[in-house]
Design an enzyme around this catalytic site. Structure first.
Site, PDB file in Angstrom:
ATOM      1  N   GLU A 123       0.828  -1.288  -0.148  1.00  0.00           N
ATOM      2  CA  GLU A 123      -0.302   0.074   0.058  1.00  0.00           C
ATOM      3  C   GLU A 123       0.705   1.083   0.146  1.00  0.00           C
ATOM      4  O   GLU A 123       1.780   1.212   0.714  1.00  0.00           O
ATOM      5  CB  GLU A 123      -0.921   0.191   1.282  1.00  0.00           C
ATOM      6  CG  GLU A 123      -1.741   1.081   1.210  1.00  0.00           C
ATOM      7  CD  GLU A 123      -2.904   1.235   2.306  1.00  0.00           C
ATOM      8  OE1 GLU A 123      -2.960   0.296   3.280  1.00  0.00           O
ATOM      9  OE2 GLU A 123      -3.957   1.927   2.358  1.00  0.00           O
ATOM     10  N   ALA A 264       1.751  -0.242  10.684  1.00  0.00           N
ATOM     11  CA  ALA A 264       1.477  -1.630  10.300  1.00  0.00           C
ATOM     12  C   ALA A 264       0.729  -1.745   9.123  1.00  0.00           C
ATOM     13  O   ALA A 264       0.118  -0.712   8.675  1.00  0.00           O
ATOM     14  CB  ALA A 264       0.684  -2.315  11.528  1.00  0.00           C
ATOM     15  N   MET A 265       0.451  -2.889   8.509  1.00  0.00           N
ATOM     16  CA  MET A 265      -0.318  -2.983   7.416  1.00  0.00           C
ATOM     17  C   MET A 265      -1.076  -4.321   7.326  1.00  0.00           C
ATOM     18  O   MET A 265      -0.783  -5.244   7.588  1.00  0.00           O
ATOM     19  CB  MET A 265       0.538  -3.088   6.202  1.00  0.00           C
ATOM     20  CG  MET A 265       0.206  -3.416   4.753  1.00  0.00           C
ATOM     21  SD  MET A 265      -0.830  -1.996   4.438  1.00  0.00           S
ATOM     22  CE  MET A 265      -1.924  -2.526   3.123  1.00  0.00           C
ATOM     23  N   GLU A 266      -2.261  -4.182   6.856  1.00  0.00           N
ATOM     24  CA  GLU A 266      -3.506  -5.047   6.963  1.00  0.00           C
ATOM     25  C   GLU A 266      -3.304  -6.025   6.023  1.00  0.00           C
ATOM     26  O   GLU A 266      -4.723  -6.611   5.713  1.00  0.00           O
ATOM     27  CB  GLU A 266      -4.700  -4.295   6.917  1.00  0.00           C
ATOM     28  CG  GLU A 266      -5.234  -3.683   5.857  1.00  0.00           C
ATOM     29  CD  GLU A 266      -4.884  -2.060   5.715  1.00  0.00           C
ATOM     30  OE1 GLU A 266      -3.818  -1.677   6.094  1.00  0.00           O
ATOM     31  OE2 GLU A 266      -5.542  -1.589   4.689  1.00  0.00           O
ATOM     32  N   ASN A 267      -2.347  -6.389   5.111  1.00  0.00           N
ATOM     33  CA  ASN A 267      -2.353  -7.620   4.237  1.00  0.00           C
ATOM     34  C   ASN A 267      -3.248  -8.471   4.689  1.00  0.00           C
ATOM     35  O   ASN A 267      -3.129  -9.220   5.480  1.00  0.00           O
ATOM     36  CB  ASN A 267      -0.852  -8.092   3.920  1.00  0.00           C
ATOM     37  CG  ASN A 267       0.082  -6.835   3.704  1.00  0.00           C
ATOM     38  OD1 ASN A 267       0.219  -5.874   3.081  1.00  0.00           O
ATOM     39  ND2 ASN A 267       0.994  -6.810   4.882  1.00  0.00           N
ATOM     40  N   HIS A 299      -6.589  -2.332  14.842  1.00  0.00           N
ATOM     41  CA  HIS A 299      -6.636  -1.609  13.692  1.00  0.00           C
ATOM     42  C   HIS A 299      -6.705  -2.475  12.542  1.00  0.00           C
ATOM     43  O   HIS A 299      -7.286  -2.584  11.424  1.00  0.00           O
ATOM     44  CB  HIS A 299      -5.886  -0.319  13.615  1.00  0.00           C
ATOM     45  CG  HIS A 299      -6.021   0.439  12.539  1.00  0.00           C
ATOM     46  ND1 HIS A 299      -6.881   1.595  12.560  1.00  0.00           N
ATOM     47  CD2 HIS A 299      -5.461   0.427  11.149  1.00  0.00           C
ATOM     48  CE1 HIS A 299      -6.663   2.080  11.381  1.00  0.00           C
ATOM     49  NE2 HIS A 299      -5.890   1.533  10.547  1.00  0.00           N
ATOM     50  N   GLU A 300      -5.478  -3.196  12.512  1.00  0.00           N
ATOM     51  CA  GLU A 300      -5.236  -4.116  11.428  1.00  0.00           C
ATOM     52  C   GLU A 300      -6.096  -5.078  11.236  1.00  0.00           C
ATOM     53  O   GLU A 300      -6.631  -5.554  10.178  1.00  0.00           O
ATOM     54  CB  GLU A 300      -3.799  -4.409  11.383  1.00  0.00           C
ATOM     55  CG  GLU A 300      -2.540  -3.510  11.557  1.00  0.00           C
ATOM     56  CD  GLU A 300      -2.773  -2.393  10.740  1.00  0.00           C
ATOM     57  OE1 GLU A 300      -3.243  -2.449   9.588  1.00  0.00           O
ATOM     58  OE2 GLU A 300      -2.494  -1.052  11.115  1.00  0.00           O
TER      59      GLU A 300
HETATM   60  N1  0A1 Z   1      -3.189   0.884   5.656  1.00  0.00           N
HETATM   61  C1  0A1 Z   1      -2.041   0.839   6.981  1.00  0.00           C
HETATM   62  C2  0A1 Z   1      -1.211   2.007   6.812  1.00  0.00           C
HETATM   63  C3  0A1 Z   1      -0.034   1.913   5.954  1.00  0.00           C
HETATM   64  C4  0A1 Z   1      -0.149   2.772   4.732  1.00  0.00           C
HETATM   65  C5  0A1 Z   1       1.047   2.797   3.832  1.00  0.00           C
HETATM   66  C6  0A1 Z   1       2.163   2.077   4.241  1.00  0.00           C
HETATM   67  O1  0A1 Z   1       3.026   1.981   3.553  1.00  0.00           O
HETATM   68  C7  0A1 Z   1       3.200   3.194   2.638  1.00  0.00           C
HETATM   69  C8  0A1 Z   1       2.086   1.200   5.307  1.00  0.00           C
HETATM   70  C9  0A1 Z   1       0.812   1.222   6.125  1.00  0.00           C
HETATM   71  C10 0A1 Z   1      -2.992   1.127   8.142  1.00  0.00           C
HETATM   72  O2  0A1 Z   1      -3.981   1.915   8.118  1.00  0.00           O
HETATM   73  O3  0A1 Z   1      -2.681   0.520   9.265  1.00  0.00           O
HETATM   74 ZN    ZN Z   2      -5.680   1.508   8.727  1.00  0.00          ZN
END
Ligand code: 0A1
Ligand code: ZN
Length: 883
Positions: A123, A264-267, A299-300
């Site tokens: 993302e 963090a990232m919600e993959n 959140h994730e």
């Molecule tokens: N979607 C994630 C946030 C996120 C956005 C961008 C990133 O890399 C550029 C990494 C994480 C969240 O809201 O937790």
């Molecule tokens: Zn988020």
């Protein structure tokens, strides 16, 4: 090439994709220097857009082969995209081969290496740095992923979904095949290949389904994963209980990585976390860290439904998933906190955060609507506005339809849109349609202005008591200042939760309600009153507005002492403090605290009915940044040094005047027994640490050595990081001669703990400035062998702490800290544009500054702008700042 070096992407230009990608079969031959990627896709032309070429995004990767249905085809590159224009009108198979260089990927976007392992971050637009693909959220495919890597160096091979197969290969390599049955956009793809260990737990949910939960970390960190695992289990139970949303995967994995640009990232099924938001042990993490781990894990996890099952049609809709998911994680943390007063504490902390970062953003050159209209670099729009103001917009909807109504709305949202990529309008429509008679549904079009208009509304309140009719009339009016590109604003729909008190603090029966202001001005009359009431307005901070309410001092003291709404009790205390601080700043005279204020603060500290956590919030003065914004709102030039001086003077006087109380509180709460991060224990530790800070401050000012000595002892004996860091901070921020030695010990004690060393840097960067000593120390620390700009957490520990939390150190009359900042932004921009552009925002509010700061700040921004080959990310920030 990066998206639009200087081109603007506009929301109104959205067009549906020319082709759908139904399945992707990805194969990775992982080597740090050169990784081979093979992607086989089932492509289907979009019947609504026949005859269009297929444009695939790609960035910093090398194409080696393109086949359509097994045959080579002609292609060309246009604006950085790979364009295929002689394509079958029927579904076809597309095969792409390319290579990338993970170990050279310093941007931490796409496939990169960290600590010798492979990790991804896709993302918003990182997938295009892995392979050619329509890298946009409305193209959703079923992914199958084969990973091949050296078995010794990369024993764990992970990707989204379920493990289908794994085994050895020749030459010491091994492989794993993963299949994710849920169609997903490319930004939710993830892989990890690394030497990790894992904490595993099997759970059976309320609905009887079995799941395997795993938290993957480096070998030495396993003992710091229990809290993350418990938080995950609690998140799963909460989403099922509160929203009826179940975990839809057999296996759910969290992986910690130390080099990460964000939180963090919600993959899908494979969340990747900054170590900072996973690892927590009492010895290395503070109460705040424990709270952050809980909320970020939540959140994730909550994104699995709000973001993954229903995703965004385009990146302008980012708040569709982020605003809603922040709202959900805030509610989760409140529910976990339990008691009404612990919930209020969490709400106060959230609002404090919103005002500290989102309000200035909404008043500066980067002001944008919750649903932006255009961007150059989408990564610049992961903002407090999209996240935190977006959450407030969702919260207002929940207020307008009620708790049950909101649940009905969420149910309808999922019934309508599960599996789709949708817009913010779709969300609002679902909440309204499920509540057709609500205050939201009847004003939906006007309410949606919260998505479209930037800027923080000013809500003016005026009350008039009529003794003859025994009635009190409240008039509310609103005005929103112009923001870049939006000169005039329509009125917002503002829910104003309120209640009335009598002068003695008793609530006026039946006066509690939620007023809905939906025009420029409106009045409400309250009858049956014997005297002018004390109004408690905007309870619980029911809307993200600036309340301009000239309450009398007497009213504020009444509210502080008696309001039934804990948020407004706190707010009244803050207003009393702001009045004194800004009074001194405006008059240019030394601050002298009055007996009335001190008595009120003493009463709060002595009130047996109040929680420690709440007392700590009331006695914590508004930040220098918050005070600066209050001046800027009034159109007065901001002198950060004058603010700093006033705030320091006030702290010193609170330390002196309340000495006995601080000492008593320390005695009462210094020992909390075995460590538990529950709200009551956290509150006691927070209050004890605030007391100690004041005691040391006062002792140092008066040449007394007893309290610094106690603080040092505490620092040595502390049984947890909250207490240890509290004592260290009391010594360092109190400028005790014992501080230097304690800092040295701390560093030696935690040499191998990266996250604790980050705290060591941050604590020093946050010290109240005194004659330039703190900035000199920051500059020296930037040369410390442990300091590095390459690791985002470490880079931020000094730089973001100074720029965001220490105005006294950053805003210097000689401009030296600005110049230092500019130099670091330029340097970081050369290898990590996302990190650089975040840091570049530090001087967004330069126009609000008084001279000489204003001119010096402008020059520093120009210095950044003058760098040849500045990244599009940082270019966008400085261009807007100077516009
Ligand atoms: N979607 C994630 C946030 C996120 C956005 C961008 C990133 O890399 C550029 C990494 C994480 C969240 O809201 O937790
Ligand atoms: Zn988020």
């Amino acid at each position: 090439m990066r998206e639009g070096t200087d081109t603007l992407t506009r929301r109104e230009d959205y067009v549906a994709p020319s082709h759908w990608i139904r399945t992707v079969d990805l194969s990775f031959d992982l080597e740090p220097a050169k990784t081979l990627v093979i992607s086989r896709m089932q492509v289907e032309p979009n019947a609504d857009r026949p005859g269009q070429p297929l444009r695939l995004d790609g960035e910093d990767i090398t194409l080696t082969r393109v086949l359509v249905n097994g045959e080579s085809v002609s292609f060309h590159f246009e604006d950085g995209q790979l364009v295929l224009d002689k394509l079958p009108a029927e579904p076809f198979q597309l095969e792409i081969r390319n290579t990338c260089a993970p170990e050279k990927n310093t941007q931490l976007s796409g496939l990169y290496t960290s600590g010798g392992g492979f990790f991804t971050q896709c993302e918003a637009q990182g997938f295009r740095r892995i392979t050619y693909f329509p890298d946009r959220p409305d193209v959703m495919a079923v992914f199958k992923v084969t990973l091949k890597a050296d078995a010794k160096r990369f024993p764990m091979l992970l990707s989204n979904g379920n493990l289908v197969e794994s085994g050895p290969l020749d030459k010491g390599r091994h492989f794993a095949v993963w299949h994710d049955p849920h169609p997903k956009p490319s930004y939710l793809f993830a892989l990890v290949a690394a030497d990790l260990v894992c904490r595993e737990q099997k759970i059976r949910t309320r609905s009887g389904a079995d799941h395997t939960l795993q938290v993957y970390v480096r070998a030495g960190d396993l003992d710091k994963t229990e809290h993350a695992m418990n938080s995950l289990i609690a998140s799963i139970a909460w989403d099922e209980a509160r929203f009826g949303l179940k975990l839809d995967l057999e296996r759910f994995m969290i992986v910690a990585v130390s080099d990460f640009n964000m939180g963090a990232m919600e993959n899908k099924g494979l969340n990747i976390f900054n170590t900072k938001f996973v690892l927590a042990s009492p010895a290395t993490a503070t109460d705040i860290d424990f709270g952050n781990v809980e909320s970020v894990v939540g959140h994730e996890y909550f994104h699995n439904w709000t973001g993954n099952r229903i995703t965004c049609r385009d990146w302008f809709q980012l708040s569709l998933k982020e605003g809603l998911t922040v709202y959900r994680d805030q509610e989760f943390s409140q529910d976990m906190a339990g008691s009404p007063s612990a919930r209020a504490v969490k709400r106060i902390e959230d609002v404090r955060g919103l005002r500290q970062t989102q309000f200035p953003e909404d008043a500066g050159p980067m002001a944008h609507p919750v649903r932006p209209d255009s961007y150059q670099a989408i990564d610049n729009f992961y903002t407090a506005t999209v996240y935190d103001k977006g959450a407030e917009v969702v919260r207002m909807m929940a207020t307008l339809v009620g708790r049950e109504g909101f649940r009905r709305g969420m149910d309808l949202y999922f019934a309508r849109h599960d599996g789709q990529a949708v817009t913010c309008d779709d969300f609002a429509q679902a909440i309204a349609d499920a509540n057709p008679d609500s205050a939201l549904a009847t004003r939906l079009e006007a309410f949606k202005r919260w998505y479209a208009q930037a800027g923080t509304p000013r809500l003016k309140a005026a009350g008039r008591f009529d003794a003859e009719t025994r009635s009190w009339t409240l008039t509310l009016s609103q005005h929103t200042p112009a923001t870049p590109g939006q000169a005039d604003k329509w009125p917002f729909v503002i829910p104003v939760a309120m209640g009335l008190l009598q002068a003695d603090g008793t609530p006026v029966a039946g006066s509690e309600r939620v007023l809905v202001l939906d025009s420029a001005q409106q009045s409400w009359t309250f009858d049956g009153l014997d005297a002018a009431p004390v109004a408690s307005l905007l309870r619980g901070f029911s809307a993200p507005v600036i309340l301009e309410w000239e309450a009398s001092e007497a009213d504020l003291f009444t509210l502080l002492g008696h309001d039934t709404d804990a948020f407004n009790r706190w707010e009244a205390g803050q207003r009393l403090a702001v009045a004194r601080l800004l009074g001194a700043v405006r008059a240019g005279t030394p601050l002298m605290l009055d007996a009335a204020y001190l008595d009120a603060m003493r009463a709060v500290l002595r009130d047996a009915a109040l929680d420690c956590a709440f007392k700590e919030l009331v006695l914590t003065l508004p930040s220098e940044g918050y005070l600066a914004e209050r001046l800027a709102e009034a159109g007065e030039p901001v002198d950060p040094q004058a603010i700093h001086a006033a705030r320091e003077a006030m702290r010193a006087q609170l330390a002196r005047a309340l000495h006995e109380d601080w000492a008593a509180l320390w005695e009462a709460h210094a020992s909390t027994g075995g460590y538990r991060p529950d709200p009551v224990s956290c509150g006691r530790r927070a209050l004890a640490n605030l007391a100690l800070a004041h005691l040391v401050l006062d002792a140092v000012a008066h040449g007394d050595t007893v309290w610094p000595g106690r603080a040092l002892q505490r620092f040595k004996d502390a049984g947890n990081m909250t207490d240890r860091l509290g004592a260290l901070s009391a010594l360092v921020h109190g400028r005790s001669p014992l501080a230097a030695n304690a800092l040295e010990r701390f560093h030696a004690m935690f040499r191998g703990e990266a996250l604790v060393i980050d705290k060591w840097f941050a604590l020093q960067a946050a010290a109240p400035e005194h004659d330039g000593e703190v900035f000199a120390q920051i500059r020296a620390l930037a040369k410390h062998p442990d300091y590095s700009l390459r690791n985002p957490n470490r880079a931020r520990s000094l730089l973001m702490t100074m720029t965001a939390l220490n105005p006294g150190a950053f805003h210097r009359a000689d401009g030296s800290a600005y110049a230092f900042w500019a130099e670091k932004v330029r340097e970081i921009d050369g290898f990590n544009p996302q990190l650089a552009s975040r840091l570049a925002r530090a001087l967004d509010r330069w126009r609000a500054l008084a001279e000489p700061y204003r001119t010096l700040a402008r020059a520093a921004i120009e210095q950044v702008a003058a760098k040849p080959e500045l990244s599009p990310d940082t270019r966008e920030i400085v261009t807007r700042a100077l516009a």
